[in-house]
Design a protein around this motif. Structure first.
Motif, PDB file in Angstrom:
ATOM      1  N   LEU A 137      20.137  -2.559  25.906  1.00 45.91           N
ATOM      2  CA  LEU A 137      19.983  -3.685  24.796  1.00 45.91           C
ATOM      3  C   LEU A 137      18.741  -3.279  23.806  1.00 45.91           C
ATOM      4  CD1 LEU A 137      20.412  -6.810  23.871  1.00 45.91           C
ATOM      5  CD2 LEU A 137      18.577  -7.290  25.351  1.00 45.91           C
ATOM      6  N   PRO A 138      19.303  -2.758  22.613  1.00 45.82           N
ATOM      7  CA  PRO A 138      18.283  -2.646  21.483  1.00 45.82           C
ATOM      8  C   PRO A 138      17.381  -3.922  21.246  1.00 45.82           C
ATOM      9  CG  PRO A 138      20.400  -1.690  20.868  1.00 45.82           C
ATOM     10  CD  PRO A 138      20.451  -2.584  22.243  1.00 45.82           C
ATOM     11  N   GLU A 139      16.006  -3.487  20.841  1.00 44.44           N
ATOM     12  CA  GLU A 139      15.260  -4.512  20.427  1.00 44.44           C
ATOM     13  C   GLU A 139      15.644  -5.456  19.412  1.00 44.44           C
ATOM     14  OE1 GLU A 139      11.306  -3.670  19.277  1.00 44.44           O
ATOM     15  OE2 GLU A 139      11.919  -1.856  18.087  1.00 44.44           O
ATOM     16  N   LYS A 140      16.585  -5.063  18.346  1.00 43.56           N
ATOM     17  CA  LYS A 140      17.028  -5.704  17.342  1.00 43.56           C
ATOM     18  C   LYS A 140      18.346  -6.263  17.644  1.00 43.56           C
ATOM     19  CE  LYS A 140      14.717  -3.065  13.921  1.00 43.56           C
ATOM     20  NZ  LYS A 140      14.585  -2.225  12.510  1.00 43.56           N
ATOM     21  N   ALA A 141      19.043  -6.147  18.656  1.00 49.06           N
ATOM     22  CA  ALA A 141      20.395  -6.636  18.862  1.00 49.06           C
ATOM     23  C   ALA A 141      20.141  -8.168  18.971  1.00 49.06           C
ATOM     24  CB  ALA A 141      21.068  -5.984  20.260  1.00 49.06           C
ATOM     25  N   ASN A 142      21.466  -8.901  18.649  1.00 49.34           N
ATOM     26  CA  ASN A 142      21.750 -10.102  18.900  1.00 49.34           C
ATOM     27  C   ASN A 142      22.538 -10.490  20.027  1.00 49.34           C
ATOM     28  OD1 ASN A 142      24.499 -10.587  18.100  1.00 49.34           O
ATOM     29  ND2 ASN A 142      23.430 -10.216  15.714  1.00 49.34           N
ATOM     30  N   PHE A 143      22.772 -11.649  20.280  1.00 43.58           N
ATOM     31  CA  PHE A 143      23.361 -12.003  21.796  1.00 43.58           C
ATOM     32  C   PHE A 143      25.027 -12.248  21.455  1.00 43.58           C
ATOM     33  CE2 PHE A 143      19.565 -13.829  23.990  1.00 43.58           C
ATOM     34  CZ  PHE A 143      18.590 -12.538  23.779  1.00 43.58           C
ATOM     35  N   GLU A 144      25.204 -12.227  20.133  1.00 45.60           N
ATOM     36  CA  GLU A 144      26.463 -12.937  19.647  1.00 45.60           C
ATOM     37  C   GLU A 144      27.595 -11.737  20.079  1.00 45.60           C
ATOM     38  OE1 GLU A 144      27.267 -16.131  19.268  1.00 45.60           O
ATOM     39  OE2 GLU A 144      25.226 -16.623  19.525  1.00 45.60           O
ATOM     40  N   THR A 145      28.683 -11.828  20.633  1.00 48.19           N
ATOM     41  CA  THR A 145      29.681 -10.659  20.777  1.00 48.19           C
ATOM     42  C   THR A 145      30.956 -11.314  20.491  1.00 48.19           C
ATOM     43  OG1 THR A 145      28.154 -10.014  22.671  1.00 48.19           O
ATOM     44  CG2 THR A 145      30.425  -9.180  22.343  1.00 48.19           C
ATOM     45  N   ALA A 146      31.528 -10.747  19.437  1.00 48.86           N
ATOM     46  CA  ALA A 146      32.991 -10.855  18.852  1.00 48.86           C
ATOM     47  C   ALA A 146      33.908  -9.879  19.072  1.00 48.86           C
ATOM     48  CB  ALA A 146      32.897 -11.616  17.596  1.00 48.86           C
ATOM     49  N   ARG A 147      33.212  -8.526  18.762  1.00 43.47           N
ATOM     50  CA  ARG A 147      33.902  -7.542  18.546  1.00 43.47           C
ATOM     51  C   ARG A 147      33.593  -6.289  19.401  1.00 43.47           C
ATOM     52  NH1 ARG A 147      37.496  -7.052  14.202  1.00 43.47           N
ATOM     53  NH2 ARG A 147      36.978  -4.813  14.052  1.00 43.47           N
ATOM     54  N   VAL A 148      34.707  -5.806  20.139  1.00 45.30           N
ATOM     55  CA  VAL A 148      34.097  -4.646  21.159  1.00 45.30           C
ATOM     56  C   VAL A 148      34.828  -3.387  20.828  1.00 45.30           C
ATOM     57  CG1 VAL A 148      34.101  -3.845  23.586  1.00 45.30           C
ATOM     58  CG2 VAL A 148      33.752  -6.380  22.979  1.00 45.30           C
ATOM     59  N   ARG A 163      39.861  -0.220  30.298  1.00 49.27           N
ATOM     60  CA  ARG A 163      40.485  -1.338  31.204  1.00 49.27           C
ATOM     61  C   ARG A 163      39.273  -2.365  31.357  1.00 49.27           C
ATOM     62  NH1 ARG A 163      43.734   0.793  36.265  1.00 49.27           N
ATOM     63  NH2 ARG A 163      44.283  -1.408  36.035  1.00 49.27           N
ATOM     64  N   LEU A 164      38.127  -1.957  31.754  1.00 53.85           N
ATOM     65  CA  LEU A 164      36.990  -2.838  31.842  1.00 53.85           C
ATOM     66  C   LEU A 164      36.754  -3.759  30.565  1.00 53.85           C
ATOM     67  CD1 LEU A 164      33.563  -2.450  33.627  1.00 53.85           C
ATOM     68  CD2 LEU A 164      33.496  -3.232  31.066  1.00 53.85           C
ATOM     69  N   SER A 165      36.704  -2.917  29.365  1.00 50.28           N
ATOM     70  CA  SER A 165      36.618  -3.586  28.071  1.00 50.28           C
ATOM     71  C   SER A 165      37.982  -4.603  27.963  1.00 50.28           C
ATOM     72  CB  SER A 165      36.735  -2.607  26.876  1.00 50.28           C
ATOM     73  OG  SER A 165      35.766  -1.911  27.099  1.00 50.28           O
ATOM     74  N   LYS A 166      39.212  -4.403  28.232  1.00 45.39           N
ATOM     75  CA  LYS A 166      40.154  -5.066  28.096  1.00 45.39           C
ATOM     76  C   LYS A 166      39.839  -6.480  29.171  1.00 45.39           C
ATOM     77  CE  LYS A 166      44.226  -6.336  26.342  1.00 45.39           C
ATOM     78  NZ  LYS A 166      44.501  -7.652  26.983  1.00 45.39           N
ATOM     79  N   SER A 167      39.484  -6.303  30.172  1.00 50.32           N
ATOM     80  CA  SER A 167      39.240  -7.327  30.957  1.00 50.32           C
ATOM     81  C   SER A 167      38.463  -8.427  30.505  1.00 50.32           C
ATOM     82  CB  SER A 167      38.883  -7.073  32.506  1.00 50.32           C
ATOM     83  OG  SER A 167      39.761  -6.122  32.930  1.00 50.32           O
ATOM     84  N   LEU A 168      37.265  -7.794  29.767  1.00 51.39           N
ATOM     85  CA  LEU A 168      36.028  -8.386  29.315  1.00 51.39           C
ATOM     86  C   LEU A 168      36.502  -9.226  28.206  1.00 51.39           C
ATOM     87  CD1 LEU A 168      32.831  -8.828  29.364  1.00 51.39           C
ATOM     88  CD2 LEU A 168      32.838  -6.990  27.468  1.00 51.39           C
ATOM     89  N   VAL A 169      37.451  -8.703  27.180  1.00 50.15           N
ATOM     90  CA  VAL A 169      37.682  -9.426  26.092  1.00 50.15           C
ATOM     91  C   VAL A 169      38.590 -10.517  26.196  1.00 50.15           C
ATOM     92  CG1 VAL A 169      37.137  -7.359  24.641  1.00 50.15           C
ATOM     93  CG2 VAL A 169      39.587  -7.942  25.317  1.00 50.15           C
ATOM     94  N   ASP A 170      39.513 -10.197  27.251  1.00 46.68           N
ATOM     95  CA  ASP A 170      40.601 -11.442  27.756  1.00 46.68           C
ATOM     96  C   ASP A 170      39.704 -12.618  28.338  1.00 46.68           C
ATOM     97  OD1 ASP A 170      42.314  -9.928  26.861  1.00 46.68           O
ATOM     98  OD2 ASP A 170      43.352  -9.071  28.907  1.00 46.68           O
ATOM     99  N   GLN A 171      38.503 -12.233  29.177  1.00 49.06           N
ATOM    100  CA  GLN A 171      37.760 -13.222  29.845  1.00 49.06           C
ATOM    101  C   GLN A 171      36.967 -14.163  29.031  1.00 49.06           C
ATOM    102  OE1 GLN A 171      36.098 -11.329  33.320  1.00 49.06           O
ATOM    103  NE2 GLN A 171      34.513 -13.063  33.776  1.00 49.06           N
ATOM    104  N   LEU A 172      36.454 -13.423  28.085  1.00 48.14           N
ATOM    105  CA  LEU A 172      35.720 -13.944  26.980  1.00 48.14           C
ATOM    106  C   LEU A 172      36.254 -14.396  25.670  1.00 48.14           C
ATOM    107  CD1 LEU A 172      32.080 -12.207  27.658  1.00 48.14           C
ATOM    108  CD2 LEU A 172      33.050 -14.165  28.646  1.00 48.14           C
ATOM    109  N   ASN A 173      37.547 -13.987  25.523  1.00 49.32           N
ATOM    110  CA  ASN A 173      38.204 -14.219  24.369  1.00 49.32           C
ATOM    111  C   ASN A 173      37.503 -13.584  23.253  1.00 49.32           C
ATOM    112  OD1 ASN A 173      40.215 -15.346  22.849  1.00 49.32           O
ATOM    113  ND2 ASN A 173      39.017 -17.466  21.916  1.00 49.32           N
TER     114      ASN A 173
END
Length: 291
Positions: A137-148, A163-173
């Protein structure tokens, strides 16, 4: 479905600690996390003699544990079961690796300050020695995640990350983009046509994508980009893609094929870690590699 049985959060008593704890709460609110370990190691052998003379009778471990407890109470708010671990060992990397093994930690969260504030040397060592996946986690990062964004090189490690990324985006839309950076053997120009070489290289990579989609049908329909390195390193091209696509999370697979731990990280993850990237970087090992 992604679920984290145990997670370790590395605190260093700097201003980034509050952000790390708050980010941990955000993760626990989005993903099932059973247990979180907030850890700090006191390098007692690095304390000055003046400190020992003035504060020698102070129980430093208890004081630090109390300080961490205050931050956790304010920023974490019992988002999951947790424990605070404060140790006094001369080697921070070794004690943290031991905690990972002892508590079967699946994910470690590391904070990263910008290059003008820190060399990042400890973080690089931890990436090489910790036997688990690491979220930076960089110090300037924010917590909003929409695009991976998930770069792949078609290795088993990168396919695991995909495959992990695909599971993550499906789980969190979320939205997922795949990218591949290819290089051309420029030493053969102008003996061969550059245009022809580009066309042939992209044909080969597209065929690999087609084969990958046949073997892993869950990634069919995920957009991908073919990027030519063209005088830049793979890490530099990934960084540019992050900026152009306004991504919020980068997921990279770690190979770990080399039996020497210090050589298992790979040049691309190392280079990306050392850049001042303002989004979280999830560096993932497969369970097979860790075992």
């Amino acid at each position: 479905m992604i679920a984290i049985d145990s997670m370790m959060v590395c605190l260093d008593l700097s201003e980034i600690d509050e952000k790390l704890v708050a980010f941990t709460r955000s993760i626990c609110q989005r993903l099932p996390v059973k247990k979180v370990y907030f850890v700090h190691n006191i390098k007692a052998n690095e304390l000055s003699e003046d400190f020992q003379k003035v504060f020698g009778d102070v129980d430093l471990g208890s004081e630090i544990e109390g300080n961490i407890a205050d931050i956790v109470a304010e920023q974490f708010a019992h988002a999951a079961d947790y424990e605070i671990l404060v140790s006094e060992e001369p080697n921070t990397e070794v004690i943290l690796a031991d905690i990972v093994k002892r508590y079967e930690v699946k994910l470690t969260l590391l904070g990263k300050r910008t290059s003008d504030k820190s060399t990042g040397a400890l973080g690089t060592k931890l990436l090489r020695i910790l036997p688990c996946s690491v979220l930076v986690l960089p110090e300037k990062a924010n917590f909003e995640t929409a695009r991976v964004l998930t770069p792949i090189d078609f290795s088993d490690a990168s396919v695991h990350a995909l495959r992990l990324s695909k599971s993550l985006v499906d789980q969190l839309n979320l939205n997922l983009e795949i990218m591949h950076v290819y290089k051309l053997p420029t030493q053969y120009f102008p003996l061969i046509s550059e245009e022809k070489a580009v066309r042939k290289a992209e044909e080969v990579v597209k065929a690999k994508f087609t084969d990958l989609q046949k073997r892993h049908r869950e990634i069919q329909g995920v957009p991908y980009s073919l990027i030519r390195a063209a005088g830049k390193s793979i890490a530099e091209r990934i960084c540019l893609q992050l900026q152009n696509g306004k991504h919020d999370l980068l997921v990279l697979g770690l190979k770990g094929n080399n039996p020497i731990p210090s050589l298992s990280l790979g040049s691309v993850p190392t280079e990306l870690y050392n850049m001042d990237i303002d989004i979280p970087i999830w560096l993932v090992y497969s369970e097979a590699v860790i075992k």
